[in-house]
Design an enzyme around this catalytic site. Structure first.
Site, PDB file in Angstrom:
ATOM      1  N   GLU A  61       0.822  -1.216   0.000  1.00  0.00           N
ATOM      2  CA  GLU A  61       0.000   0.000   0.000  1.00  0.00           C
ATOM      3  C   GLU A  61       0.852   1.261   0.000  1.00  0.00           C
ATOM      4  O   GLU A  61       0.561   2.227  -0.702  1.00  0.00           O
ATOM      5  CB  GLU A  61      -0.905   0.036   1.237  1.00  0.00           C
ATOM      6  CG  GLU A  61      -1.911  -1.087   1.329  1.00  0.00           C
ATOM      7  CD  GLU A  61      -1.390  -2.299   2.097  1.00  0.00           C
ATOM      8  OE1 GLU A  61      -0.211  -2.675   1.917  1.00  0.00           O
ATOM      9  OE2 GLU A  61      -2.178  -2.869   2.860  1.00  0.00           O
ATOM     10  N   CYS A  92      -2.012  -2.386   7.360  1.00  0.00           N
ATOM     11  CA  CYS A  92      -1.393  -2.257   8.681  1.00  0.00           C
ATOM     12  C   CYS A  92      -1.539  -0.803   9.158  1.00  0.00           C
ATOM     13  O   CYS A  92      -1.894   0.097   8.388  1.00  0.00           O
ATOM     14  CB  CYS A  92       0.079  -2.676   8.623  1.00  0.00           C
ATOM     15  SG  CYS A  92       1.173  -1.427   7.935  1.00  0.00           S
ATOM     16  N   CYS A  95       0.432   1.860   7.197  1.00  0.00           N
ATOM     17  CA  CYS A  95      -0.160   2.157   5.880  1.00  0.00           C
ATOM     18  C   CYS A  95      -1.424   2.990   6.022  1.00  0.00           C
ATOM     19  O   CYS A  95      -1.689   3.873   5.207  1.00  0.00           O
ATOM     20  CB  CYS A  95      -0.455   0.864   5.127  1.00  0.00           C
ATOM     21  SG  CYS A  95       1.037   0.059   4.517  1.00  0.00           S
TER      22      CYS A  95
HETATM   23  N1  THU Z   1       2.144  -6.429   4.152  1.00  0.00           N
HETATM   24  C1  THU Z   1       1.667  -5.604   3.177  1.00  0.00           C
HETATM   25  O1  THU Z   1       2.309  -5.426   2.136  1.00  0.00           O
HETATM   26  N2  THU Z   1       0.487  -4.995   3.372  1.00  0.00           N
HETATM   27  C2  THU Z   1      -0.343  -5.231   4.427  1.00  0.00           C
HETATM   28  O2  THU Z   1      -1.429  -4.669   4.482  1.00  0.00           O
HETATM   29  C3  THU Z   1       0.072  -6.141   5.490  1.00  0.00           C
HETATM   30  C4  THU Z   1       1.462  -6.639   5.404  1.00  0.00           C
HETATM   31  C5  THU Z   1       3.400  -7.136   3.921  1.00  0.00           C
HETATM   32  C6  THU Z   1       4.574  -6.675   4.740  1.00  0.00           C
HETATM   33  C7  THU Z   1       5.430  -7.925   4.729  1.00  0.00           C
HETATM   34  O3  THU Z   1       6.189  -7.950   3.542  1.00  0.00           O
HETATM   35  C8  THU Z   1       4.435  -9.062   4.673  1.00  0.00           C
HETATM   36  O4  THU Z   1       3.217  -8.499   4.206  1.00  0.00           O
HETATM   37  C9  THU Z   1       4.203  -9.759   5.998  1.00  0.00           C
HETATM   38  O5  THU Z   1       3.854  -8.864   6.991  1.00  0.00           O
END
Ligand code: THU
Length: 140
Positions: A61, A92, A95
C-alpha cells in the site's frame, strides 16, 4: 461491509491481484498487492518488497501511494488490497496513517480467498487520525 462487485471495482481488484503475483516476499512468503486509483482514473499498483533486514521491508500500500505521489497525483478515490490469505487483508497501521495523509479518506476494498469483497472508508479503519491540521494548528 460485504458487497457485490461492479465492473470498475473488479478492474481495480484485478490490478491488485496482478501486482500481488509479482510480490517480492522472499522471507514471509506473504504476498500482498495494492492498486490505488487516482480521481482521474489512473491506477497505481504495487506489491510488498522485503529486505533481509526484515525491518526495511515495505508494504504494497505504501509503495502504491508513493508511486502515485511521485508521478504527480494528488487526488485519490479508492484502493484495493489483496493477499493470499484466507481472510481479508486489512492495511497495517503504518499504511493507514500514510494513506490517510497522502491519499485522504478513500474507500478501501479488501477481498478474501473466496472472492468476497469488503469495502470500508479509510476514516473508519483509522478513526481520529493524527493529521497535519493538528500539527500546524488548524492550517493544512
Ligand atoms: N504487508 C503488506 O504489504 N500490506 C499489508 O497490508 C500487510 C502486510 C506485507 C509486509 C510484509 O512484507 C508481509 O506483508 C508480511 O507482513
Amino acid at each position: 461491509m460485504l458487497k457485490q462487485m461492479t465492473t470498475s471495482e473488479s478492474a481495480l481488484i484485478t490490478a491488485a491481484r496482478e501486482a500481488r503475483n509479482k510480490s517480492k516476499a522472499k522471507f514471509s512468503h506473504f504476498r500482498v498487492g495494492a492498486a490505488l486509483e487516482a480521481r482521474n482514473g489512473d491506477i497505481y499498483s504495487a506489491f510488498n518488497v522485503e529486505s533481509s533486514s526484515y525491518g526495511l521491508s515495505m508494504c504494497a500500500e505504501r509503495i502504491a501511494v508513493w508511486k502515485a505521489i511521485t508521478a504527480g497525483e494528488s487526488e485519490f478515490s479508492r484502493i484495493a488490497i489483496v493477499s493470499d490469505a484466507e481472510d481479508f487483508c486489512t492495511p497495517c497501521g503504518a499504511c493507514r496513517q500514510v494513506l490517510y495523509e497522502l491519499a485522504g479518506d478513500i474507500r478501501v476494498y479488501m477481498t478474501d480467498s473466496k472472492g468476497n469483497l469488503k469495502a470500508e472508508m479509510l476514516s473508519s479503519l483509522l478513526p481520529d487520525a493524527f493529521t497535519s491540521k493538528t500539527l500546524l494548528n488548524g492550517r493544512d
